[in-house]
Design an enzyme around this catalytic site. Structure first.
Site: not given
Length: 454
Positions: A18-19, A22
């Site tokens: 997920h990170e 980003h």
């Protein structure tokens, strides 16, 4: 201990992906990333790359964050002001925020595709005895019939069924969507010998649970009524039943499969807990024997059920379900879409009161299933990862302040009215979002404890 370990592996991997979404989108948009952290609290590991980004693995692995150069979070050198996140055009900010949940959904697609390409042994779509009083029983389905395809209401195309798992997944989706289905029975869709309609819309399904499966009625695939391990102090051993015996009839009623035999054993005890002796006709080494079996009563909740102290049922016939690479990728996309849509439907029904809040699960349930799936093998664990990754992606896209979806809602407002929400409104919405998120997490943990302790 292994449950905790596999939970940390699963949650750590999904947070990292997920990170990473980003992070990679920020780098692609030219925004400097100051820190990439997996977890919170005291750093356990840290290092820097050539661009100056600090990578951290922290002590509390229940989350993560990517800290970018941002004028709202600290001073920005004048020569870098044009690189800061808050100085980027709307489309870049939205892309950076959306990249995290999309990375989780992309991971789910790849994991589902990998499992579909590798191949999974699954039970053939041959029906066991329908549950008494269920939709399947009332429709006239019989043990031993093979389902070749499923046609869902308002869809002229029949979907081929390769395994019992695929059949149950399609029926569960149809029941939750309150759509009727038609089962095509036979060796193949084009060779179907008869079609059987199942009025699933009448179930008014609210929850995905064992009760829904029981009401549909197709609980398990066909399994021969063969006795497995016999406990030495059980009712079966006392009656002379041996491992490998095939039960042909009970009280002169032919036994169609193991599910039917198990049901008759369970219902052999009356409401007062008094067992009724059954006459079993069994086949053993080519001979037919008559045995009197008296199941022993056992309290289960508010009812009495019969037990014989033996495993009932041979393993079902298995088939390896595998796809070619492109078909596997298409399967991954389709399954991720279906799970995402199902998650959103259940959330919407919980909001309007059409589904029980018991469906919410938290970290304890995830940890429990992480350990159980890992014990079943890597295929089960990868499938579990895909399911949780999909749920994480969908959750983070919800329009709830403090989540990525909430930030996207701010950007939508900015795109419509030409300016972002005021700082005062942003602060109020963030506080409200924290309250809602805390309430949901508390409810999820209560549900976890109820499942694990109940």
């Amino acid at each position: 201990m292994q449950t905790v370990l596999w939970f940390l592996v699963a949650i750590g991997l999904l947070i990292a992906v997920h990170e990473w979404g980003h992070y990679r989108m920020a780098v692609a948009c030219g925004v400097p990333v100051l820190r990439f952290s997996i977890g919170f609290g005291r750093p356990l590991l840290r290092w820097r790359n050539r661009a100056g980004t600090e990578f951290v693995v922290a002590a509390l692995p229940l989350g993560g964050y990517v800290r970018m150069l941002d004028g709202r979070e600290g001073p920005v050198p004048p020569e870098q002001r044009h690189l800061a996140f808050d100085a980027q055009p709307l489309r870049k900010r939205a892309a950076i925020v959306a990249a995290g949940p999309l990375a989780n959904l992309g991971l789910a697609v790849l994991l589902y595709a990998w499992v579909a390409w590798w191949g999974v042994p699954q039970a053939e779509p041959v029906l066991g005895s329908p549950a008494p009083g269920s939709v399947a029983e009332q429709a006239g389905l019989r043990a031993g019939e093979r389902v070749a395809a499923v046609r869902i209401e308002d869809d002229d195309t029949a979907q081929p069924v390769r395994s019992f798992d695929e059949l149950r997944w399609q029926l569960t989706q149809a029941a939750l969507q309150r759509r009727d289905v038609t089962l095509l029975l036979g060796p193949a869709p084009e060779l179907a010998t008869r079609s059987v309609p199942l009025p699933l819309a009448q179930l008014q399904a609210r929850d995905v649970d064992a009760e829904l499966v029981q009401r549909i009625g197709l609980v398990a695939p066909w399994s021969a009524p063969v006795v497995g391990e016999v406990l030495p102090d059980g009712a079966a051993a006392a009656a002379g039943v041996r491992e490998g015996d095939r039960v042909l009839a009970v009280d002169e009623r032919p036994v169609e499969d193991a599910a039917q035999l198990r049901a008759w054993i369970r219902t052999s005890v009356d409401a007062q807990g008094q067992p009724r002796t059954q006459r079993w006709r069994v086949e053993r080494a080519g001979r037919t024997l008559e045995l009197d079996v008296t199941p022993r009563p056992e309290r289960q909740g508010d009812a009495w059920v019969g037990r014989v102290g033996a495993m009932i049922g041979a393993p079902p016939a298995l088939i390896v379900v595998a796809d070619e690479p492109l078909d596997a990728l298409a399967h991954g996309v389709r399954r991720t879409w279906e799970v995402s849509a199902l998650s959103l439907q259940m959330l919407a029904r919980m909001v309007v009161g059409e589904a029980s809040l018991r469906n919410l699960s938290g970290p304890l349930t995830i940890a429990d299933y992480a350990g159980k799936s890992a014990a079943l093998g890597w295929v089960a664990f990868v499938t579990f990862l895909a399911l949780v990754s999909t749920s994480l992606g969908v959750l983070n896209l919800l329009p709830l302040p403090v989540l990525d979806g909430g930030h996207l809602m701010y950007y939508l407002w900015e795109a419509v009215v030409g300016r972002p929400p005021s700082p005062a409104w942003m602060a109020r919405l963030q506080r409200a979002g924290m309250v809602v998120l805390a309430a949901l997490m508390s409810l999820a943990i209560v549900n976890d404890l109820t499942r694990l302790l109940g």
